[in-house]
Design an enzyme around this catalytic site. Structure first.
Site, PDB file in Angstrom:
ATOM      1  N   ALA A  96      47.486  -1.776 -23.902  1.00  0.00           N
ATOM      2  CA  ALA A  96      47.021  -1.455 -25.249  1.00  0.00           C
ATOM      3  C   ALA A  96      48.235  -1.117 -26.100  1.00  0.00           C
ATOM      4  CB  ALA A  96      46.045  -0.277 -25.239  1.00  0.00           C
ATOM      5  N   HIS A 131      57.217   5.111 -38.070  1.00  0.00           N
ATOM      6  CA  HIS A 131      57.433   5.732 -36.770  1.00  0.00           C
ATOM      7  C   HIS A 131      58.788   6.436 -36.737  1.00  0.00           C
ATOM      8  CE1 HIS A 131      54.110   3.141 -35.388  1.00  0.00           C
ATOM      9  NE2 HIS A 131      53.972   4.044 -34.429  1.00  0.00           N
ATOM     10  N   LYS A 135      62.064   4.660 -32.042  1.00  0.00           N
ATOM     11  CA  LYS A 135      61.216   3.520 -31.675  1.00  0.00           C
ATOM     12  C   LYS A 135      62.039   2.234 -31.728  1.00  0.00           C
ATOM     13  CE  LYS A 135      56.698   1.394 -32.456  1.00  0.00           C
ATOM     14  NZ  LYS A 135      56.399   1.456 -31.003  1.00  0.00           N
ATOM     15  N   GLY A 141      53.462  -2.223 -32.129  1.00  0.00           N
ATOM     16  CA  GLY A 141      52.366  -2.963 -31.515  1.00  0.00           C
ATOM     17  C   GLY A 141      51.042  -2.668 -32.188  1.00  0.00           C
TER      18      GLY A 141
END
Length: 232
Positions: A96, A131, A135, A141
């Protein structure tokens, strides 16, 4: 359960705390530079590593017969290969882009809004994500999943980082401080804007979702997503 943590950065450390509170044992911690490890000591593995390590980590799990939950992004050009290996080895796999319950509800809201907006003329679509500066991939994603949800329900054909056109959704990616994750979908016209937004306040929601997914997966075989885990 006995859990292997593949990736022991901030997310891995948060997952460890939540897993222990839920009665599980961490039997293996694999840092980014570790390549020789025995994942077979675990009942299930949770992979929050880095893009360059994810495929090797997931492959090791399938070869060892260990179910694996992956939340690492930036490696999805190999996703079909990993799914094929999972099926060949009769393994268990969940990938996920985001394990937060709130984000997975947001995914469904995004699809519903896109479907409603599709026949309405005069609106441009933009996705923005913010973010922390550590990252490694851009766009996130989660932002890609949101864009794909829009593409499924509109005439848009693809997404592109920073820029869009009549058939492309722009995804603006920003890296600021220690932001856990913010995602904004905007439909803009000459007369108004329509926005939906998800703002994470910390990493707890992502980590809890990953542990819940591992609890759900460890007795199963096959390839699943968070919709299966949450019954959405």
């Amino acid at each position: 359960m006995k859990i292997a943590l593949l990736g022991y950065g901030k997310m891995g450390q948060t997952i460890e705390k939540i897993a222990i509170k839920r009665g599980h044992t961490i039997v293996l911690k694999v840092d980014k530079d570790d390549t020789n490890y025995d994942v077979s000591v675990a009942d299930v593995a949770i992979d929050f590593s880095i893009p360059d390590a994810a495929v090797n980590n997931i492959t090791n799990c399938f070869n060892a017969g260990v179910p694996v939950v992956s939340g690492t992004t930036g490696w999805l050009s190999h996703y079909d290969q990993m799914v094929a290996l999972c099926k060949k080895q009769k393994g268990a796999f969940i990938y996920a882009s985001n394990y937060s319950l709130g984000v997975n509800l947001f995914f469904e809201l995004n699809k519903k809004l896109a479907k409603m907006m599709s026949p309405v003329e005069g609106y441009d679509i933009k996705t923005e994500e913010i973010h922390h500066t550590q990252k490694l991939d851009a766009p996130s994603g989660t932002a890609i999943t949101l864009a794909e949800g829009i593409i499924e329900n509109t005439t848009k054909e693809s997404w592109q980082l920073d820029h869009g056109d009549a058939t492309t959704i722009p995804i603006v990616a920003k890296r600021i401080g220690d932001v856990p994750g913010t995602h904004l979908i905007t439909y803009t016209s000459d007369v108004d804007d329509i926005e939906i937004k998800h703002t994470a306040h910390n990493r707890q929601g992502f980590a809890l979702g990953a542990v819940v997914a591992a609890e759900w997966l460890h007795t199963r075989t096959g390839v699943y997503g968070m919709k299966d885990v949450l019954g959405l």
